[in-house]
Design a protein around this motif. Structure first.
Motif, short mmCIF file in Angstrom:
data_model
loop_
_atom_site.label_atom_id
_atom_site.label_comp_id
_atom_site.label_asym_id
_atom_site.label_seq_id
_atom_site.Cartn_x
_atom_site.Cartn_y
_atom_site.Cartn_z
N ASP A 145 -3.44 -19.53 0.53
CA ASP A 145 -4.47 -18.75 1.19
C ASP A 145 -3.86 -17.60 2.00
O ASP A 145 -4.35 -16.48 1.97
CB ASP A 145 -5.30 -19.66 2.10
CG ASP A 145 -6.51 -18.97 2.68
OD1 ASP A 145 -7.37 -18.51 1.90
OD2 ASP A 145 -6.59 -18.85 3.92
N CYS A 146 -2.76 -17.87 2.69
CA CYS A 146 -2.08 -16.83 3.47
C CYS A 146 -1.53 -15.73 2.57
O CYS A 146 -1.63 -14.54 2.89
CB CYS A 146 -0.94 -17.44 4.29
SG CYS A 146 -1.50 -18.44 5.68
N LEU A 147 -0.94 -16.11 1.45
CA LEU A 147 -0.41 -15.12 0.52
C LEU A 147 -1.54 -14.25 -0.04
O LEU A 147 -1.35 -13.04 -0.24
CB LEU A 147 0.38 -15.78 -0.60
CG LEU A 147 1.71 -16.41 -0.20
CD1 LEU A 147 2.32 -17.15 -1.38
CD2 LEU A 147 2.67 -15.38 0.35
N SER A 148 -2.70 -14.83 -0.27
CA SER A 148 -3.85 -14.05 -0.73
C SER A 148 -4.27 -13.04 0.33
O SER A 148 -4.60 -11.90 0.00
CB SER A 148 -5.03 -14.96 -1.06
OG SER A 148 -4.74 -15.74 -2.18
N CYS A 149 -4.27 -13.45 1.59
CA CYS A 149 -4.60 -12.53 2.68
C CYS A 149 -3.61 -11.37 2.74
O CYS A 149 -4.00 -10.22 2.93
CB CYS A 149 -4.61 -13.26 4.02
SG CYS A 149 -6.00 -14.37 4.24
N LEU A 150 -2.33 -11.68 2.59
CA LEU A 150 -1.31 -10.63 2.61
C LEU A 150 -1.45 -9.70 1.41
O LEU A 150 -1.24 -8.49 1.53
CB LEU A 150 0.10 -11.24 2.65
CG LEU A 150 0.49 -11.95 3.93
CD1 LEU A 150 1.87 -12.56 3.79
CD2 LEU A 150 0.44 -11.00 5.12
N SER A 151 -1.81 -10.25 0.28
CA SER A 151 -2.00 -9.44 -0.92
C SER A 151 -3.16 -8.47 -0.74
O SER A 151 -3.08 -7.31 -1.13
CB SER A 151 -2.25 -10.34 -2.12
OG SER A 151 -2.46 -9.58 -3.27
N LYS A 152 -4.25 -8.93 -0.14
CA LYS A 152 -5.41 -8.07 0.12
C LYS A 152 -5.06 -6.96 1.11
O LYS A 152 -5.61 -5.87 1.02
CB LYS A 152 -6.57 -8.90 0.67
CG LYS A 152 -7.21 -9.80 -0.37
CD LYS A 152 -8.29 -10.66 0.25
CE LYS A 152 -8.78 -11.69 -0.74
NZ LYS A 152 -9.70 -12.66 -0.15
N ALA A 153 -4.15 -7.25 2.03
CA ALA A 153 -3.74 -6.24 3.02
C ALA A 153 -2.91 -5.13 2.38
O ALA A 153 -2.84 -4.03 2.89
CB ALA A 153 -2.95 -6.90 4.15
N GLY A 154 -2.25 -5.44 1.27
CA GLY A 154 -1.49 -4.43 0.54
C GLY A 154 0.00 -4.58 0.69
O GLY A 154 0.50 -5.21 1.63
N LYS A 155 0.72 -3.98 -0.27
CA LYS A 155 2.18 -4.07 -0.31
C LYS A 155 2.85 -3.42 0.89
O LYS A 155 3.92 -3.82 1.30
CB LYS A 155 2.69 -3.34 -1.56
CG LYS A 155 3.00 -4.18 -2.71
CD LYS A 155 3.62 -3.31 -3.79
CE LYS A 155 4.01 -4.13 -4.98
NZ LYS A 155 4.58 -3.33 -6.04
N ASN A 156 2.25 -2.38 1.42
CA ASN A 156 2.87 -1.61 2.49
C ASN A 156 2.58 -2.14 3.88
O ASN A 156 2.87 -1.49 4.87
CB ASN A 156 2.45 -0.14 2.39
CG ASN A 156 2.93 0.48 1.09
OD1 ASN A 156 4.02 0.15 0.62
ND2 ASN A 156 2.12 1.34 0.51
N THR A 157 2.01 -3.33 3.96
CA THR A 157 1.73 -3.95 5.25
C THR A 157 3.06 -4.28 5.92
O THR A 157 3.94 -4.89 5.32
CB THR A 157 0.91 -5.25 5.05
OG1 THR A 157 -0.26 -4.94 4.32
CG2 THR A 157 0.55 -5.87 6.38
N SER A 158 3.19 -3.89 7.18
CA SER A 158 4.44 -4.17 7.91
C SER A 158 4.48 -5.64 8.30
O SER A 158 3.46 -6.33 8.31
CB SER A 158 4.54 -3.30 9.16
OG SER A 158 3.60 -3.74 10.13
#
Length: 144
Positions: A62-75
């Motif tokens: 679930d956390c990885l999905s959230c990070l994926s939605k935020a985008g690759k360039n998320t710091s």
């Protein structure tokens, strides 16, 4: 759910768990085994610790999905905020009618796992493709 020892700097119920006897705890184990375990369609539950491991694997997905939605360039700093927010959000928990494995659990805390996941997913301040490639995999064909 069994109360397993965890290492944490957070206040609250997780800090009430007994201190781990070794350097690794159940969260480290879930993070270490996630990429292999998330490919399983079945998982034999041999004890209460396996139930904890299953829940942690589902939460990592679930956390990885959230990070994926935020985008690759998320710091990395933004990722910490996103996952801390997610760990405190309302979503299907054990005991809720929509929780996929309701018969096995009671409500747990998740914030420690979210913090440690960011440390592993971000290498040199960028998302690791070797972690993010697993964000679409469904452990036991379930998700939170």
């Amino acid at each position: 759910m069994v109360l397993l020892p965890i290492k944490t700097k957070l206040r609250g119920p997780p800090s009430l768990a007994p201190a781990p006897p070794a350097e690794d705890d159940v969260i480290d184990e879930a993070l270490d085994l996630f990429r292999a375990n998330c490919l399983f369609r079945n998982f034999e539950i041999k004890g209460s610790a396996d139930r904890v491991l299953i829940y942690l694997i589902l939460f990592i997905s679930d956390c990885l999905s959230c990070l994926s939605k935020a985008g690759k360039n998320t710091s990395q700093k933004e990722a910490v905020k996103i996952l801390n927010s997610r760990a405190l959000d309302q979503f299907a928990l054990p005991g809720d009618p929509t929780f996929p494995l309701n018969a096995l659990y009671t409500s747990p805390a998740r914030q420690e796992l979210a913090n440690r996941l960011v440390e592993r997913v971000y290498v040199d301040g960028k998302q690791s493709k070797w972690w993010m490639c697993f964000q679409k995999k469904k452990f036991m064909n379930k998700s939170l």
